[in-house]
Design a protein around this motif. Structure first.
Motif, PDB file in Angstrom:
ATOM      1  N   MET A 171       0.829  -1.199   0.000  1.00 16.60           N
ATOM      2  CA  MET A 171       0.000   0.000   0.000  1.00 16.60           C
ATOM      3  C   MET A 171       0.870   1.258   0.000  1.00 16.60           C
ATOM      4  N   LEU A 172       0.442   2.258  -0.770  1.00 22.59           N
ATOM      5  CA  LEU A 172       1.189   3.517  -0.824  1.00 22.59           C
ATOM      6  C   LEU A 172       1.052   4.275   0.483  1.00 22.59           C
ATOM      7  N   ARG A 173       2.104   5.004   0.814  1.00 21.17           N
ATOM      8  CA  ARG A 173       2.006   5.876   1.978  1.00 21.17           C
ATOM      9  C   ARG A 173       2.379   7.301   1.552  1.00 21.17           C
ATOM     10  N   ILE A 174       1.504   8.250   1.903  1.00 21.70           N
ATOM     11  CA  ILE A 174       1.749   9.643   1.516  1.00 21.70           C
ATOM     12  C   ILE A 174       1.910  10.503   2.766  1.00 21.70           C
ATOM     13  N   ALA A 175       2.910  11.366   2.768  1.00 21.67           N
ATOM     14  CA  ALA A 175       3.113  12.285   3.895  1.00 21.67           C
ATOM     15  C   ALA A 175       2.488  13.629   3.545  1.00 21.67           C
ATOM     16  N   ILE A 176       1.663  14.148   4.462  1.00 24.68           N
ATOM     17  CA  ILE A 176       1.113  15.497   4.270  1.00 24.68           C
ATOM     18  C   ILE A 176       1.367  16.309   5.546  1.00 24.68           C
ATOM     19  N   GLN A 177       1.226  17.621   5.441  1.00 26.92           N
ATOM     20  CA  GLN A 177       1.473  18.466   6.607  1.00 26.92           C
ATOM     21  C   GLN A 177       0.406  18.202   7.682  1.00 26.92           C
ATOM     22  N   ALA A 178       0.845  18.002   8.914  1.00 24.93           N
ATOM     23  CA  ALA A 178      -0.084  17.668  10.001  1.00 24.93           C
ATOM     24  C   ALA A 178      -0.998  18.838  10.335  1.00 24.93           C
ATOM     25  N   LYS A 179      -0.427  20.021  10.425  1.00 23.04           N
ATOM     26  CA  LYS A 179      -1.263  21.225  10.555  1.00 23.04           C
ATOM     27  C   LYS A 179      -0.491  22.400   9.983  1.00 23.04           C
ATOM     28  N   GLY A 180      -1.242  23.390   9.538  1.00 21.56           N
ATOM     29  CA  GLY A 180      -0.592  24.541   8.921  1.00 21.56           C
ATOM     30  C   GLY A 180      -1.247  24.856   7.599  1.00 21.56           C
ATOM     31  N   ARG A 181      -0.575  25.684   6.824  1.00 27.97           N
ATOM     32  CA  ARG A 181      -1.159  26.229   5.601  1.00 27.97           C
ATOM     33  C   ARG A 181      -1.499  25.215   4.522  1.00 27.97           C
ATOM     34  N   ASN A 200      -2.174  21.862   5.101  1.00 24.16           N
ATOM     35  CA  ASN A 200      -2.903  20.695   5.599  1.00 24.16           C
ATOM     36  C   ASN A 200      -4.291  20.561   4.983  1.00 24.16           C
ATOM     37  N   GLU A 201      -5.075  21.613   5.100  1.00 26.06           N
ATOM     38  CA  GLU A 201      -6.466  21.516   4.679  1.00 26.06           C
ATOM     39  C   GLU A 201      -6.592  21.295   3.169  1.00 26.06           C
ATOM     40  N   GLN A 202      -5.801  22.033   2.398  1.00 23.65           N
ATOM     41  CA  GLN A 202      -5.917  21.898   0.947  1.00 23.65           C
ATOM     42  C   GLN A 202      -5.368  20.559   0.458  1.00 23.65           C
ATOM     43  N   SER A 203      -4.412  19.990   1.179  1.00 23.40           N
ATOM     44  CA  SER A 203      -3.934  18.647   0.814  1.00 23.40           C
ATOM     45  C   SER A 203      -5.064  17.639   0.997  1.00 23.40           C
ATOM     46  N   ILE A 204      -5.755  17.745   2.145  1.00 20.67           N
ATOM     47  CA  ILE A 204      -6.863  16.829   2.436  1.00 20.67           C
ATOM     48  C   ILE A 204      -8.014  17.043   1.443  1.00 20.67           C
ATOM     49  N   ASP A 205      -8.288  18.325   1.124  1.00 20.89           N
ATOM     50  CA  ASP A 205      -9.367  18.621   0.175  1.00 20.89           C
ATOM     51  C   ASP A 205      -9.066  18.065  -1.207  1.00 20.89           C
ATOM     52  N   LEU A 206      -7.823  18.190  -1.642  1.00 23.45           N
ATOM     53  CA  LEU A 206      -7.466  17.697  -2.976  1.00 23.45           C
ATOM     54  C   LEU A 206      -7.633  16.172  -3.040  1.00 23.45           C
ATOM     55  N   LEU A 207      -7.166  15.488  -2.000  1.00 23.88           N
ATOM     56  CA  LEU A 207      -7.341  14.030  -1.970  1.00 23.88           C
ATOM     57  C   LEU A 207      -8.820  13.682  -1.971  1.00 23.88           C
ATOM     58  N   SER A 208      -9.598  14.459  -1.228  1.00 24.45           N
ATOM     59  CA  SER A 208     -11.020  14.160  -1.149  1.00 24.45           C
ATOM     60  C   SER A 208     -11.709  14.386  -2.498  1.00 24.45           C
ATOM     61  N   GLU A 209     -11.292  15.417  -3.243  1.00 18.36           N
ATOM     62  CA  GLU A 209     -11.831  15.598  -4.599  1.00 18.36           C
ATOM     63  C   GLU A 209     -11.477  14.417  -5.484  1.00 18.36           C
ATOM     64  N   ALA A 210     -10.356  13.781  -5.170  1.00 15.19           N
ATOM     65  CA  ALA A 210      -9.931  12.621  -5.958  1.00 15.19           C
ATOM     66  C   ALA A 210     -10.594  11.335  -5.453  1.00 15.19           C
ATOM     67  N   GLY A 211     -11.605  11.484  -4.590  1.00 17.25           N
ATOM     68  CA  GLY A 211     -12.338  10.323  -4.106  1.00 17.25           C
ATOM     69  C   GLY A 211     -11.626   9.581  -2.987  1.00 17.25           C
ATOM     70  N   ILE A 212     -10.674  10.248  -2.346  1.00 21.41           N
ATOM     71  CA  ILE A 212      -9.904   9.607  -1.278  1.00 21.41           C
ATOM     72  C   ILE A 212     -10.208  10.320   0.032  1.00 21.41           C
ATOM     73  N   ARG A 213     -10.881   9.616   0.929  1.00 23.07           N
ATOM     74  CA  ARG A 213     -11.261  10.251   2.182  1.00 23.07           C
ATOM     75  C   ARG A 213     -10.194  10.006   3.243  1.00 23.07           C
TER      76      ARG A 213
END
Ligand code: ATP
Ligand code: MG
Length: 283
Positions: free
Chosen positions: A1-11, A13-26
């Motif tokens: 399984m792939l593992r992706i690192a994203i910023q835990a909090k900060g500028r 964080n939210e847009q990284s999560i939003d982009l993944l969510s637009e890609a159907g990844i919750r």
């Protein structure tokens, strides 16, 4: 399984999560967890400080990472840069107090410059043949000149508001940055395939940003004119209307061309123009 690192909090964080969510990844918001399993794609999410992401990806602790290009460039770890992600835009710039008589880069010869990005700055000065004293400080770089610690600063600028409120002016733009997707060099073929599936989704989201789906009715005899005005992925779609002599045209138009095209279409007799948001575009 792939593992992706994203910023835990900060500028980022939210847009990284939003982009993944637009890609159907919750993805769960980081809260206290260091790692969580995403839904909708075989992916594990590792929440890190942005400073640590290039190294984590370079070492293979994570296969992929979402981080600012500025951090990638500063840390210098070998990673593969896969794609720009269209958010987190900013630049790294040199700035001096507004009272300084600045007449070019030579100003910095022998001067003290405060920054949290000493490597990028050292490379830039070396390239330009400038010898200056680089003082590395972690936070509040912008106050360094006012307290007498430095003659200028090298820092992140986005709107420029922070510079102005500290009496500084931007004098050299050195590096333009945005969030990028990076990968560990030498992923195995399974992970490479999964990465391609992910980037396929991300590309189709980015492609559709700023695009509108436009449909309108038009007298058939003006069709040739309309096709010249309208772009399309191949060409516009044309459908017959129940009323003799009329047709319906559908096309995708980028936001920045939208109104100019619409005006020209109205001039050639287009009616009942509908402009719809475009969710995704697979080229
Ligand atoms: P961390 O706790 O993860 O180390 P940080 O404080 O270093 O966070 P943030 O301020 O959250 O970092 O910024 C993260 C990234 O956002 C920056 O490295 C940069 O790529 C991008 N960014 C975009 N605009 C700005 C801005 N105006 N100021 C700072 N960073 C910005
Ligand atoms: Mg940081």
């Amino acid at each position: 399984m792939l593992r992706i690192a994203i910023q835990a909090k900060g500028r980022l964080n939210e847009q990284s999560i939003d982009l993944l969510s637009e890609a159907g990844i919750r993805v769960a918001e980081s809260k206290r967890k260091l790692i969580s399993r995403a839904e909708g794609f075989p992916l594990e999410v590792l929440y890190l400080r942005d400073d640590d992401i290039p190294q984590a990806v370079s070492m293979g602790v994570a296969d992929l990472g979402i981080v600012g290009l500025n951090e990638v460039a500063e840390k210098g770890f070998p990673v593969e840069q896969i794609m720009d992600l269209g958010f987190g835009g900013c630049r790294l710039s040199l700035a001096v107090p507004k009272t300084t008589a600045y007449e070019g880069l030579a100003f910095f010869r022998g001067r003290r410059v405060a920054t949290s990005y000493p490597n990028i700055l050292a490379r830039y000065f070396a390239e330009k043949g400038i010898e200056a004293e680089i003082h590395t400080i972690e936070g509040s770089v912008e106050i360094a000149p006012a307290v007498g610690m430095a003659d200028g600063i090298f820092d992140i600028v986005s709107s420029g508001g922070t510079l102005i409120s500290n009496g500084l002016v931007e004098v050299e733009k050195v590096l333009f940055s945005e969030a990028v997707l990076i990968a560990c060099p030498g992923l195995d073929s399974d992970k490479r395939r999964e990465t391609e599936q992910l980037t396929f989704r991300l590309n189709s989201i980015l492609d559709s940003r700023g695009m509108k789906y436009v449909l309108m009715n038009l007298p058939k005899e003006r069709l040739g004119d309309a096709i010249r005005i309208l772009p399309g992925m191949r060409s516009p779609t044309v459908l017959p209307l129940a009323q003799e002599g009329w047709c319906s045209i559908h096309a995708v138009i980028s936001q920045d061309q939208l109104w100019e095209r619409i005006e020209r279409l109205k001039e050639i007799g287009a009616e009942g123009i509908l402009i719809l948001a475009l969710e995704n575009m697979i080229r």
